[in-house]
Design a protein around this motif. Structure first.
Motif, PDB file in Angstrom:
ATOM      1  N   LEU A   1     -37.037 -51.203  52.714  1.00 30.35           N
ATOM      2  CA  LEU A   1     -36.277 -52.387  52.339  1.00 30.35           C
ATOM      3  C   LEU A   1     -34.810 -51.980  52.285  1.00 30.35           C
ATOM      4  CD1 LEU A   1     -38.548 -53.508  49.375  1.00 30.35           C
ATOM      5  CD2 LEU A   1     -38.653 -54.302  51.746  1.00 30.35           C
ATOM      6  N   LYS A   2     -33.910 -52.926  52.515  1.00 32.06           N
ATOM      7  CA  LYS A   2     -32.489 -52.597  52.538  1.00 32.06           C
ATOM      8  C   LYS A   2     -31.700 -53.562  51.652  1.00 32.06           C
ATOM      9  CE  LYS A   2     -32.652 -50.503  57.077  1.00 32.06           C
ATOM     10  NZ  LYS A   2     -33.260 -49.351  56.545  1.00 32.06           N
ATOM     11  N   ILE A   3     -30.646 -53.013  51.037  1.00 30.44           N
ATOM     12  CA  ILE A   3     -29.666 -53.846  50.348  1.00 30.44           C
ATOM     13  C   ILE A   3     -28.314 -53.557  50.974  1.00 30.44           C
ATOM     14  CG2 ILE A   3     -30.951 -54.046  48.184  1.00 30.44           C
ATOM     15  CD1 ILE A   3     -29.040 -51.970  46.971  1.00 30.44           C
ATOM     16  N   LYS A   4     -27.488 -54.589  51.024  1.00 34.62           N
ATOM     17  CA  LYS A   4     -26.149 -54.418  51.591  1.00 34.62           C
ATOM     18  C   LYS A   4     -25.185 -55.338  50.881  1.00 34.62           C
ATOM     19  CE  LYS A   4     -26.752 -57.750  55.345  1.00 34.62           C
ATOM     20  NZ  LYS A   4     -26.639 -57.962  56.778  1.00 34.62           N
TER      21      LYS A   4
ATOM     22  N   MET B   1     -17.343 -49.998  46.191  1.00 33.95           N
ATOM     23  CA  MET B   1     -17.564 -49.482  47.542  1.00 33.95           C
ATOM     24  C   MET B   1     -18.520 -50.407  48.298  1.00 33.95           C
ATOM     25  SD  MET B   1     -20.480 -46.528  46.810  1.00 33.95           S
ATOM     26  CE  MET B   1     -19.328 -45.314  46.381  1.00 33.95           C
ATOM     27  N   PRO B   2     -18.644 -50.213  49.600  1.00 35.98           N
ATOM     28  CA  PRO B   2     -19.660 -50.968  50.343  1.00 35.98           C
ATOM     29  C   PRO B   2     -21.058 -50.516  49.916  1.00 35.98           C
ATOM     30  CG  PRO B   2     -17.998 -50.079  51.835  1.00 35.98           C
ATOM     31  CD  PRO B   2     -17.765 -49.453  50.489  1.00 35.98           C
ATOM     32  N   ILE B   3     -22.017 -51.453  49.950  1.00 37.02           N
ATOM     33  CA  ILE B   3     -23.406 -51.160  49.600  1.00 37.02           C
ATOM     34  C   ILE B   3     -24.213 -51.093  50.892  1.00 37.02           C
ATOM     35  CG2 ILE B   3     -25.449 -51.946  48.361  1.00 37.02           C
ATOM     36  CD1 ILE B   3     -23.551 -53.746  46.683  1.00 37.02           C
ATOM     37  N   ARG B   4     -24.864 -49.965  51.130  1.00 36.00           N
ATOM     38  CA  ARG B   4     -25.785 -49.790  52.255  1.00 36.00           C
ATOM     39  C   ARG B   4     -26.865 -48.825  51.780  1.00 36.00           C
ATOM     40  NH1 ARG B   4     -23.030 -53.286  53.708  1.00 36.00           N
ATOM     41  NH2 ARG B   4     -21.773 -53.560  55.537  1.00 36.00           N
ATOM     42  N   LYS B   5     -27.919 -49.344  51.170  1.00 36.27           N
ATOM     43  CA  LYS B   5     -28.960 -48.498  50.586  1.00 36.27           C
ATOM     44  C   LYS B   5     -30.334 -48.902  51.109  1.00 36.27           C
ATOM     45  CE  LYS B   5     -25.745 -46.673  48.176  1.00 36.27           C
ATOM     46  NZ  LYS B   5     -25.118 -45.482  48.702  1.00 36.27           N
ATOM     47  N   THR B   6     -31.260 -47.933  51.091  1.00 38.62           N
ATOM     48  CA  THR B   6     -32.630 -48.154  51.538  1.00 38.62           C
ATOM     49  C   THR B   6     -33.583 -47.879  50.390  1.00 38.62           C
ATOM     50  OG1 THR B   6     -32.052 -47.486  53.782  1.00 38.62           O
ATOM     51  CG2 THR B   6     -34.383 -47.451  53.212  1.00 38.62           C
ATOM     52  N   ILE B   7     -34.567 -48.751  50.230  1.00 40.75           N
ATOM     53  CA  ILE B   7     -35.618 -48.590  49.222  1.00 40.75           C
ATOM     54  C   ILE B   7     -36.921 -48.394  49.997  1.00 40.75           C
ATOM     55  CG2 ILE B   7     -36.931 -49.712  47.382  1.00 40.75           C
ATOM     56  CD1 ILE B   7     -33.437 -50.851  48.008  1.00 40.75           C
ATOM     57  N   THR B   8     -37.651 -47.325  49.694  1.00 41.01           N
ATOM     58  CA  THR B   8     -38.903 -47.016  50.377  1.00 41.01           C
ATOM     59  C   THR B   8     -40.074 -47.371  49.472  1.00 41.01           C
ATOM     60  OG1 THR B   8     -37.800 -45.219  51.543  1.00 41.01           O
ATOM     61  CG2 THR B   8     -40.201 -45.212  51.567  1.00 41.01           C
ATOM     62  N   VAL B   9     -41.018 -48.153  50.019  1.00 46.89           N
ATOM     63  CA  VAL B   9     -42.190 -48.605  49.271  1.00 46.89           C
ATOM     64  C   VAL B   9     -43.429 -47.939  49.864  1.00 46.89           C
ATOM     65  CG1 VAL B   9     -43.572 -50.603  48.575  1.00 46.89           C
ATOM     66  CG2 VAL B   9     -41.092 -50.830  48.842  1.00 46.89           C
ATOM     67  N   LEU B  10     -44.176 -47.213  49.012  1.00 46.00           N
ATOM     68  CA  LEU B  10     -45.430 -46.576  49.429  1.00 46.00           C
ATOM     69  C   LEU B  10     -46.590 -47.300  48.760  1.00 46.00           C
ATOM     70  CD1 LEU B  10     -44.411 -42.822  49.047  1.00 46.00           C
ATOM     71  CD2 LEU B  10     -44.354 -44.210  51.099  1.00 46.00           C
ATOM     72  N   SER B  11     -47.637 -47.618  49.555  1.00 42.84           N
ATOM     73  CA  SER B  11     -48.780 -48.352  49.016  1.00 42.84           C
ATOM     74  C   SER B  11     -50.037 -48.033  49.811  1.00 42.84           C
ATOM     75  CB  SER B  11     -48.505 -49.858  49.067  1.00 42.84           C
ATOM     76  OG  SER B  11     -48.522 -50.299  50.411  1.00 42.84           O
ATOM     77  N   ASN B  12     -51.125 -48.673  49.417  1.00 44.02           N
ATOM     78  CA  ASN B  12     -52.391 -48.514  50.126  1.00 44.02           C
ATOM     79  C   ASN B  12     -52.557 -49.578  51.208  1.00 44.02           C
ATOM     80  OD1 ASN B  12     -52.767 -50.706  48.378  1.00 44.02           O
ATOM     81  ND2 ASN B  12     -54.957 -50.314  48.199  1.00 44.02           N
ATOM     82  N   ALA B  13     -51.491 -50.241  51.594  1.00 46.41           N
ATOM     83  CA  ALA B  13     -51.548 -51.317  52.577  1.00 46.41           C
ATOM     84  C   ALA B  13     -51.817 -50.773  53.974  1.00 46.41           C
ATOM     85  CB  ALA B  13     -50.240 -52.100  52.575  1.00 46.41           C
ATOM     86  N   GLU B  14     -52.132 -51.683  54.875  1.00 46.04           N
ATOM     87  CA  GLU B  14     -52.375 -51.336  56.270  1.00 46.04           C
ATOM     88  C   GLU B  14     -51.175 -50.572  56.845  1.00 46.04           C
ATOM     89  OE1 GLU B  14     -54.469 -53.848  59.665  1.00 46.04           O
ATOM     90  OE2 GLU B  14     -52.496 -54.639  59.144  1.00 46.04           O
TER      91      GLU B  14
END
Length: 141
Positions: free
Chosen positions: A116-119, A97-110
């Protein structure tokens, strides 16, 4: 004695204000990875590279994906200022199938949340399209 306490109190306040100025900053080389067209069963592992451009240690607390077919892996240790790290992402290439996914990164950054996305697209080369032109028509066979 009062002057000593006053000086210590002012010193502690200024020290705590300076400590709050230090912050981690996460900067990704790329925020999107394009798998392109890949075959079913191919290697689905890719990495997002990043650098801590801040002046405090960067701690990535959680990395999650929008689907169970995508498994991200976060760094376990803090990333010191100026150092680099990576987030590994594994996509299940058994799904055609087509790839359209989102990765969410949580950190102590500003910026504490980064998406992030992959396709791309996973194809099965053993399957032929019904739209492909055949050598002979049904009537000619």
């Amino acid at each position: 004695m009062k002057k000593l306490f006053t000086i210590l109190f002012i010193g502690l306040i200024s020290l705590s204000m300076n400590a709050q100025d230090k912050v981690a900053k996460i900067e990704f080389k790329d925020t999107t990875i394009d798998y392109g067209t890949i075959n079913k069963g191919d290697n689905g592992i890719r990495t997002f590279e990043f650098t801590n451009t801040g002046d405090a240690p960067l701690i990535i607390t959680k990395v999650s994906s929008s689907c169970g077919c995508t498994v991200p892996k976060k760094p376990e240790n803090p990333i010191m200022p100026g150092d680099s790290g990576e987030i590994e992402v594994k996509y299940d290439t058994q799904r055609v199938m087509p790839i359209r996914k989102t990765i969410t990164v949580l950190s102590n950054a500003e910026t504490p949340t980064v998406s992030l996305k992959i396709k791309g697209e996973v194809i099965d080369p053993s399957k032929t399209s019904v739209l492909e032109k055949k050598g002979k028509s049904v009537m000619e066979q």
